[in-house]
Design an enzyme around this catalytic site. Structure first.
Site, PDB file in Angstrom:
ATOM      1  N   SER A 201      -0.312  -1.078   2.895  1.00  0.00           N
ATOM      2  CA  SER A 201      -1.673  -0.196   2.555  1.00  0.00           C
ATOM      3  C   SER A 201      -1.798   0.485   3.770  1.00  0.00           C
ATOM      4  CB  SER A 201      -2.945  -0.861   2.073  1.00  0.00           C
ATOM      5  OG  SER A 201      -4.053  -0.156   2.290  1.00  0.00           O
ATOM      6  N   CYS A 327     -14.003  -7.531  -0.278  1.00  0.00           N
ATOM      7  CA  CYS A 327     -14.105  -7.042  -1.819  1.00  0.00           C
ATOM      8  C   CYS A 327     -14.810  -8.086  -2.252  1.00  0.00           C
ATOM      9  CB  CYS A 327     -12.627  -7.246  -2.016  1.00  0.00           C
ATOM     10  SG  CYS A 327     -11.453  -6.263  -1.304  1.00  0.00           S
TER      11      CYS A 327
END
Ligand SMILES: *Cc1c(COP(=O)(O)O)cnc(C)c1O
Length: 396
Positions: A201, A327
């Site tokens: 990422s 998250c």
């Protein structure tokens, strides 16, 4: 007040040189890489140059093994669903671990709920390490994929990837790793690691949010998730995000160039941080493996108080840290990673993750070591658990 960011595992700022490399591709070179005219040729070249750079940095055999995606989450979804859908006629089995990022756990859950795919979630030891023997023992004739992360985002523990890859290879099973936290921090050689699929990422290594890569070893068959144009050799439809692709390649290049010095510098800062905390605050515990760990990550339990409380106080003093994963924060659910490591709930509640990075200085750590003991002391003075503890000490 100077704000101090110690949450680099959640995301990083874009490196100035990365931004510089990207800028021309927003305004001056904007052709669609699929177009045959010169506008398209310019951006096609930029995309293919970036692909080649990233392939080299990962030790990939061929640039065509690099597929650009929109993020780490997409790369993980692509790897896991791609293999499962390609084997949809078999009733297939996937092996993963209990400490994976949700971007691995959720697609596995989805496949098992919607398609009846059998998933094994391997346990970890108290340092957060998967036992390769457990991997071996869980393999059945239906196993099509093993997905084990390279380094955990919450505690930084590194997995014995090469050993697991060897087991997968012996049994002819595809091996995927979520290497999102590792790329840019440790040199990666996909051939040496023996992986078939590897997720990256951009925003964890000073490139922008919204760009990722899935390394797909030549010959690995994956069902695409996005259908449309024939981009990325029919593996991922959608016009390439040229500026972000250029930025990611630049970020990888910078990371590799500075890796050793940067790692040594950050490790020293973390050692200072942990030593200071252990000296100044009682009843604390470092979570994760002491050695086999990313050099920037420190996950610490402060007993008798809540991590959320510490974070809020730190925030008022200008410090940004996190409890486990960005998250899941805000849900007040205990960290699935610490729980899987057998950390008892009261210590899981009191855990804070400090993740250091490029702009972290020694002064930042000094300031944290000045402020944190006061915060912990104040929160403990209000904690009934702490009061009980003190009372029982007097009794003893
Ligand atoms: C951040 C992260 C992801 C998700 O990447 P995005 O680009 O934010 O979708 C996946 N796995 C790990 C280990 C991460 O730290």
């Amino acid at each position: 007040m100077k704000k101090i960011y110690l949450d680099y595992n959640a995301t990083t700022p874009v490196h100035p040189e990365v931004l510089d490399a990207m800028m021309p591709y927003f305004k001056d070179f904007y052709g669609n890489p699929s177009s045959v005219h010169s506008f398209g040729q310019e951006t096609r070249k930029a995309v293919e140059d970036a692909r080649e750079k990233i392939a080299n940095l990962l030790g990939a055999e061929n640039p065509s093994e690099i597929v650009f995606t929109s993020c780490g989450t997409e790369s993980n979804n692509f790897a896991i669903k791609g293999i499962a859908f390609d084997n949809k006629d078999k009733n297939c089995h996937i092996i993963t671990s209990a400490i994976e990022h949700h971007a691995v756990l959720k697609p596995c859950e989805y496949l098992s709920k919607k398609f009846g795919v059998d998933v094994t979630y391997l346990p970890v030891d108290k340092c957060g390490i998967v036992n390769p023997d457990d991997v071996k023992k869980s393999i059945t004739e239906k196993t099509v994929l093993i997905s084990i992360m390279y380094a955990n985002n919450e505690v930084g523990t590194l997995q014995p990837l090469e050993e697991i890859a060897k087991i997968a290879k012996e049994k002819n099973i595809i091996f995927h790793t979520d290497a999102v936290q590792v790329v840019g921090k440790i040199p990666i050689d996909v051939k040496k690691l023996g992986v078939d699929l590897l997720s990256i990422s951009g925003h964890k290594l000073y490139a922008p949010k919204g760009i990722g890569v899935l390394y797909i070893k030549k010959g690995t068959k994956l069902h695409p998730l996005l259908h449309g144009g024939s981009h990325e050799k029919n593996r991922r439809a959608g016009t390439e995000n040229v500026p972000y692709i250029v930025g990611l390649a630049k970020a990888c290049e910078i990371a590799l160039k500075n890796m050793k010095d940067e790692n040594d510098r950050i490790l020293k800062l973390r050692q200072k941080l942990e030593k200071g905390i252990l000296e100044k605050i009682e009843y604390v515990q470092i979570n994760g493996h002491i050695m086999k760990r990313l050099s920037n990550t420190s996950n610490i339990s402060f007993n008798f108080i809540e991590g959320e409380g510490i974070l809020m106080s730190l925030d008022l003093d200008g410090f940004a840290a996190s409890t486990g994963s960005a998250c899941t924060s805000g849900t007040l659910e205990p960290s699935h990673v610490l729980s899987a490591m057998g950390v008892p709930p009261e210590k899981t509640q009191g855990s804070v993750r400090f993740s250091l990075g490029h702009y972290t200085t020694e002064k930042d750590i000094d300031k944290l070591l000045e402020i944190l003991p006061k915060i912990v002391e104040r929160l403990r003075s209000m904690s009934p658990l702490w009061e009980d503890k003190k009372r029982s000490e007097i009794r003893d």
